[in-house]
Write a protein that holds these residues in place. Structure first.
Motif, PDB file in Angstrom:
ATOM      1  N   ASN A 153      23.373  34.500  29.578  1.00 40.16           N
ATOM      2  CA  ASN A 153      24.266  33.416  29.375  1.00 40.16           C
ATOM      3  C   ASN A 153      24.064  32.223  30.534  1.00 40.16           C
ATOM      4  O   ASN A 153      23.162  32.419  31.397  1.00 40.16           O
ATOM      5  CB  ASN A 153      25.847  33.839  29.600  1.00 40.16           C
ATOM      6  N   TYR A 154      24.713  31.238  30.368  1.00 38.17           N
ATOM      7  CA  TYR A 154      24.514  29.893  31.228  1.00 38.17           C
ATOM      8  C   TYR A 154      24.857  30.511  32.496  1.00 38.17           C
ATOM      9  O   TYR A 154      23.979  29.663  33.783  1.00 38.17           O
ATOM     10  CB  TYR A 154      25.545  28.725  30.746  1.00 38.17           C
ATOM     11  N   GLU A 155      25.774  31.163  32.888  1.00 37.34           N
ATOM     12  CA  GLU A 155      26.086  31.623  34.102  1.00 37.34           C
ATOM     13  C   GLU A 155      24.742  32.285  34.827  1.00 37.34           C
ATOM     14  O   GLU A 155      24.237  31.958  35.948  1.00 37.34           O
ATOM     15  CB  GLU A 155      27.504  32.306  34.463  1.00 37.34           C
ATOM     16  N   ASP A 156      24.310  33.165  34.208  1.00 38.83           N
ATOM     17  CA  ASP A 156      22.997  34.086  34.553  1.00 38.83           C
ATOM     18  C   ASP A 156      21.951  33.035  35.064  1.00 38.83           C
ATOM     19  O   ASP A 156      21.020  33.076  35.884  1.00 38.83           O
ATOM     20  CB  ASP A 156      22.717  35.029  33.472  1.00 38.83           C
ATOM     21  N   PHE A 157      21.674  31.819  34.083  1.00 35.64           N
ATOM     22  CA  PHE A 157      20.545  30.769  34.123  1.00 35.64           C
ATOM     23  C   PHE A 157      20.752  30.119  35.448  1.00 35.64           C
ATOM     24  O   PHE A 157      20.061  29.984  36.254  1.00 35.64           O
ATOM     25  CB  PHE A 157      20.652  29.939  32.893  1.00 35.64           C
ATOM     26  N   LYS A 158      21.781  29.730  35.673  1.00 39.78           N
ATOM     27  CA  LYS A 158      22.426  28.928  37.055  1.00 39.78           C
ATOM     28  C   LYS A 158      22.004  29.865  38.250  1.00 39.78           C
ATOM     29  O   LYS A 158      21.358  29.472  39.189  1.00 39.78           O
ATOM     30  CB  LYS A 158      23.647  28.490  37.095  1.00 39.78           C
ATOM     31  N   LYS A 159      22.223  31.126  38.121  1.00 40.67           N
ATOM     32  CA  LYS A 159      22.030  32.134  39.373  1.00 40.67           C
ATOM     33  C   LYS A 159      20.334  32.128  39.476  1.00 40.67           C
ATOM     34  O   LYS A 159      20.064  32.461  40.651  1.00 40.67           O
ATOM     35  CB  LYS A 159      22.739  33.524  39.089  1.00 40.67           C
ATOM     36  N   ASN A 160      19.632  32.174  38.369  1.00 38.79           N
ATOM     37  CA  ASN A 160      18.331  32.414  38.634  1.00 38.79           C
ATOM     38  C   ASN A 160      17.322  31.316  38.575  1.00 38.79           C
ATOM     39  O   ASN A 160      16.092  31.551  39.131  1.00 38.79           O
ATOM     40  CB  ASN A 160      17.893  33.373  37.532  1.00 38.79           C
ATOM     41  N   VAL A 161      17.821  30.132  37.988  1.00 40.50           N
ATOM     42  CA  VAL A 161      16.998  29.005  38.054  1.00 40.50           C
ATOM     43  C   VAL A 161      17.590  27.916  38.834  1.00 40.50           C
ATOM     44  O   VAL A 161      18.777  27.405  38.664  1.00 40.50           O
ATOM     45  CB  VAL A 161      16.645  28.384  36.725  1.00 40.50           C
TER      46      VAL A 161
END
Length: 498
Positions: free
Chosen positions: A56-64
């Motif tokens: 999801n978007y939260e995962d994306f922000k944590k990784n990118v």
């Protein structure tokens, strides 16, 4: 006749498709995030940033993380060495060559998947206009695109050139027969030589559409004016009916360009960059730009005032607010991830999502904590011009004077005047008063006697052209920054006087 006739059903279809995604903008954006992450999970960047685990978007922000060109340079250098599957699957279709203020020459990848964003968006801007106005006759006459050279080099086997030159290779065949200038003329690198040749080729043409960056279009108009003993553009090109522009805010140029034309004509503002085509004006009744949320890009937005925080908030389209200044962040099928292009925008509508370009995140003045931005100085100048209607300007920029020889520090405005104000002091006061109204920090500094009122350094009408020529950036897609936080440009401009 055939071009204008066939364009109407296509325009109707494109607008109907546009309405569908506009009604589902937030869902469409989330689908693009999922698609982009899935398509790139086996790339070097995707593996380094755990794309396979992003749900999801939260995962994306944590990784990118948020990136600029320097952050992505190690990956781009690998592509330049001929490696594949680095930022996006396979190898780029092109590299768009652009100049950075801190990175020198930048090589922005354009992929097989992302090229349609550049080409179709430009097409759709015209089709929206045709659908709304019914005016399609311009397609049957001569069209001029003032652009960079279409000559492409090769880098690691990938064609390389300026974006406008790359796009030139993708002009539809049905428009090539009435496109100006010729390919040979477009290949001329020296802007002034090229401009003279363009005029040779166009001065007797039945021109209906002109497209380009406003200051260079104005230079084209000025040369036509000289060649024809003072004729206005409407008398040279009686069927000129549509002006397409982008790259800079049109407002500072609007009066001068329409004065040169001799009548008001329709115009379409676009928001293209080497990194993508982001928005265009889709209605003649509204100057704001439709953000293209279904074109291969997942957008993020960072409140401009928090951009330089250690962990700035990152917002998706569903979280933005109206009339707030946001830094624009891209994730795209060109392989740009968490990429800050350096531009700032404001939303003026959320149904549909429409924006105005408000400036550059690095182009501001905050030498004293005022954080004056591009849209504020442009609005202030617009106000001063309205209050002093005899005045005509061709270009301007602003820089701080922190260590004046005497008196308080101030903002120094470098303005190229075609017609000077009758009362320069009144013009200066109008400008300063409006800027104080627009920026409360600037107001406090003036009222608190930290700064004194702005000072205008008058330049001749061609002053900025002289400066741009001196640094080898005359013409093409080159632009003068509206604001600087240092004196690099200002010190050079001070050498140019009336």
């Amino acid at each position: 006749m055939i071009r204008s006739f066939l364009s109407r059903p296509l325009a109707s279809y494109i607008v109907s498709q546009q309405k569908k995604w506009i009604q589902n903008s937030e869902k469409i954006q989330y689908q693009w995030l999922q698609k982009l992450v899935f398509e790139a999970k086996d790339t070097a960047f995707g593996k380094d940033h755990n794309f396979g685990d992003i749900k999801n978007y939260e995962d994306f922000k944590k990784n990118v993380p948020i990136n600029d060109y320097e952050d992505l340079r190690p990956y781009i250098d690998r592509i330049l060495r001929g490696e594949q599957n680095i930022l996006w699957k396979g190898q780029p279709l092109y590299f768009a060559k652009t100049s950075g203020t801190t990175s020198g020459t930048k090589y922005i990848p354009i992929t097989k998947d992302s090229i349609s964003n550049h080409i179709n968006s430009a097409r759709d801007a015209l089709l929206c206009y045709i659908n709304e106005t019914g005016n399609s006759q311009f397609l049957d006459k001569s069209l001029i695109f003032l652009s960079g050279s279409p000559v492409l080099e090769k880098k690691a086997g990938v064609p390389l050139g300026r974006l406008s030159g790359i796009v030139n290779h993708h002009v539809p065949s049905y428009l090539r027969t009435n496109q100006k200038p010729t390919y040979e003329t477009n290949c001329i690198e020296d802007w002034e030589q090229k401009l003279d040749k363009i005029i040779d080729e166009t001065i007797h043409s039945d021109m209906s559409l002109i497209s380009g960056i406003p200051p260079w279009v104005q230079m084209y108009f000025d040369r036509l004016h000289e060649r024809t003993n003072g004729k206005q553009i409407k008398d040279i090109f009686p069927n000129f009916s549509l002006f397409v522009y982008g790259g800079v805010n049109f407002e500072p140029y609007r009066n001068k360009i329409y004065e040169s034309i001799g009548k008001k004509i329709d115009s379409i503002e676009t928001f293209p960059a080497s990194e993508g085509f982001f928005a265009y004006q889709n209605s003649q009744y509204d100057n704001s730009l439709l953000l293209l949320l279904n074109s291969g890009i997942f957008f993020e937005f960072i409140p401009a005032e928090k951009f330089y925080d250690e962990n700035p908030p990152r917002l998706s389209i569903s979280e933005v607010e109206l009339n707030k200044n946001y830094a624009l962040i891209l994730n795209s099928n060109a392989g740009l991830w968490g990429y800050s292009i350096g531009d700032t925008i404001k939303f003026v509508s959320k149904n549909p999502y429409k924006i105005i370009f408000s400036g550059r995140i690095k182009h501001f003045i905050s030498a004293f904590g005022e954080h004056v931005i591009g849209s504020e100085v442009e609005q202030a100048l617009r106000f001063a011009l309205d209050q002093n209607p005899e005045t005509r300007t061709t270009e301007f920029t602003v820089a701080p004077q922190v260590t004046p020889k005497e008196g308080l520090p101030y903002h120094q405005w470098f303005i190229a005047f075609e017609n000077q104000p009758n009362d320069l002091e009144k013009f200066s006061t109008d400008l300063d008063t409006k800027l104080q109204e627009l920026n409360s920090y600037y107001y406090d500094l003036i009222q608190g006697s930290i700064l004194r009122k702005l000072v205008i350094h008058s330049l001749p009408a061609d002053g900025f052209q002289t400066y741009m020529k001196s640094i080898g950036k005359l013409g093409g897609q080159n632009k003068v920054p509206r604001l600087s936080n240092d004196r690099k440009i200002a010190d050079e401009l001070e050498k140019i006087g009336l």
